[in-house]
Write an enzyme that holds these catalytic residues in place. Sequence first.
Site, PDB file in Angstrom:
ATOM      1  N   ASP A  54       0.920  -1.226   0.183  1.00 48.05           N
ATOM      2  CA  ASP A  54       0.058  -0.143  -0.076  1.00 48.05           C
ATOM      3  C   ASP A  54       0.801   1.228  -0.122  1.00 48.05           C
ATOM      4  O   ASP A  54       1.899   1.376   0.673  1.00 48.05           O
ATOM      5  CB  ASP A  54      -0.823  -0.073   1.241  1.00 48.05           C
ATOM      6  CG  ASP A  54      -2.030   1.072   1.345  1.00 48.05           C
ATOM      7  OD1 ASP A  54      -2.810   1.055   0.301  1.00 48.05           O
ATOM      8  OD2 ASP A  54      -2.168   1.645   2.188  1.00 48.05           O
TER       9      ASP A  54
ATOM     10  N   GLU B 175       1.695  -0.201  -4.944  1.00 47.46           N
ATOM     11  CA  GLU B 175       0.679   0.807  -5.373  1.00 47.46           C
ATOM     12  C   GLU B 175       1.605   2.013  -5.735  1.00 47.46           C
ATOM     13  O   GLU B 175       1.992   2.780  -4.664  1.00 47.46           O
ATOM     14  CB  GLU B 175      -0.373   0.871  -4.333  1.00 47.46           C
ATOM     15  CG  GLU B 175      -1.341   1.948  -4.848  1.00 47.46           C
ATOM     16  CD  GLU B 175      -2.040   2.679  -3.639  1.00 47.46           C
ATOM     17  OE1 GLU B 175      -3.176   3.061  -4.033  1.00 47.46           O
ATOM     18  OE2 GLU B 175      -1.535   2.609  -2.572  1.00 47.46           O
TER      19      GLU B 175
HETATM   20  C1  GLC Z   1      -4.258   3.127  -0.853  1.00 48.60           C
HETATM   21  C2  GLC Z   1      -5.458   2.150  -0.855  1.00 48.60           C
HETATM   22  C3  GLC Z   1      -6.513   2.998   0.009  1.00 48.60           C
HETATM   23  C4  GLC Z   1      -6.357   3.369   1.281  1.00 48.60           C
HETATM   24  C5  GLC Z   1      -5.024   4.299   1.269  1.00 48.60           C
HETATM   25  C6  GLC Z   1      -4.437   4.395   2.726  1.00 48.60           C
HETATM   26  O1  GLC Z   1      -4.315   4.056  -1.581  1.00 48.60           O
HETATM   27  O2  GLC Z   1      -5.590   1.347  -1.987  1.00 48.60           O
HETATM   28  O3  GLC Z   1      -7.854   2.139  -0.281  1.00 48.60           O
HETATM   29  O4  GLC Z   1      -7.514   4.078   1.694  1.00 48.60           O
HETATM   30  O5  GLC Z   1      -4.057   3.686   0.702  1.00 48.60           O
HETATM   31  O6  GLC Z   1      -4.325   3.114   3.384  1.00 48.60           O
END
Ligand code: GLC
Length: 515
Positions: free
Chosen positions: A203, A261
């Site tokens: 994440d 991500e």
């Molecule tokens: C990322 C996740 C999202 C979450 C954020 C904070 O962007 O995909 O769903 O709210 O991180 O952890």
Amino acid sequence: MRRWWADAVFYQVYPRSFRDSDGDGVGDLDGVSAGLDYLAALGVDALWLNPVMVSPMADHGYDVADPRDVDPLFGGIDALDRLLDAAHARGIRVTMDLVPNHTSSAHPWFVQALADPRHRDRYIFRDGRGPHGDAPPNNWVSVFGGPAWTRITEPDGTPGQWYLHLFDPAQPDLNWNHPAVFEDLEKTLRFWLDRGVDGFRIDVAHGMAKPPELPDMAVTDTALLRNSDDDPRFDNDSVHDIHRFIRTVLDDYPDAVAVGEVWVHGNERFARYLRPDELHLGFNFRLVQADFDAREVHDAIDNAIAAANLAGATPTWTLSNHDVEREVTRYGDGARGLARARAMALVMLALPGAVFVYNGEELGLPNVDLPDEVLQDPVWERSGHTERGRDGCRVPMPWSGDAPPFGFSSSTGTWLPMPAEWAPLTVQRQQADPTSTLEFYRRAIQLRSSRAEFTGSRIELNTADEVLTLRSEGGLVCVLNTGAEPVPLPPGEVLLTSAELTDALLPADSAVWLI
Ligand code: GLC
């Protein structure tokens, strides 16, 4: 060496919304196990589970209070073990979300930090600005809206320091200059890998590191800012030390994969995350951001491949996830949005690399317009009710029957209401209809994983007028028509179409595979 994930189809399970086994209206891990035969028939190679660790659920699991245990809401750690066994027995790998940028404010470290100023250095605490320290330490904004700082009350009751949270105040950012933060992450990685987990989705992989002087950001007038090129909150160079650290641990488990991500736009910056000693894969969101337009899709593919090539890495493809509006809705909703989503599925599944399908995408689910009173995403409150947030793409999956909860749960009180109009979209109905979106996805995934034409990592792209033609090294041709008129097909045998051909022409809003 060819790795299992290099051409895998990953299926993203949003555990709250896949399937509920215990009737509380919230999906859980035994529900995922119960859906494994469905997923095996769909042909997926691996799962990505959104966070299932112990959490107060302020951001539905992205606020982790114990990174080495599974929340009882999802069935506890035994349910995860059952899922791992059942998935592996079917040849399906299981990857989990890992949230290293922040913890929950209920994490014991943070509770201790609030109680005792001497224990604050695992987070980012600062004195406020101004004579009484009552202005935040800098002007950073939270991705969910509002300031990225919250002021605490000291144990003696006086107004105190501020702590940083790039997301919700219930998600304090960790201080990645502290050795304990590294040590704890290593423990977490090994804990899950030793249990048989096949890898992680990381994440906010472009977050974590912060510049030590915490300089102001240039633009703060947009609530939901994603990183721009000039945004000190994200993509700081020292983040790569963290990825190298993660990789050294993962290298002890040769089959494990890390996919980050990475919301970083420039190809060169993006590619840094994929260097041989960092992440194996990085989510490239260009396809998500492209409109249904041949040129835009062409550019998105070109750039995603160029970015991966810069690092000698495998490209990744995704049309949607739990953070973005579903593609059926993005492309215009209704029959047209669905036709376009199916066409884009053929484009995506024709591409070399790893593909991520978000639960419900294979059913052609649209976003749901939910009433204000059921909204749960912290974005809704944090933005002062100006951004509705992401609940609309997280509505539970319809499995069977003619009315909500459509076999998702035995309770009608599902955590988000399910629209009655979803009756024709259930798994049951679509399995019985050879022309359904589900059967179309199943066929496409099956062809992708079985036909030699899909092999090879090079592709050639051509766009003329509103028609994109993609040719793979192995001999697959995919044509996408984003124009308003039907177009002739190139020579070849038709393998699959997203819509019926009319007089051997490819209709508007559709795509075809030929060999
Ligand atoms: C990322 C996740 C999202 C979450 C954020 C904070 O962007 O995909 O769903 O709210 O991180 O952890």
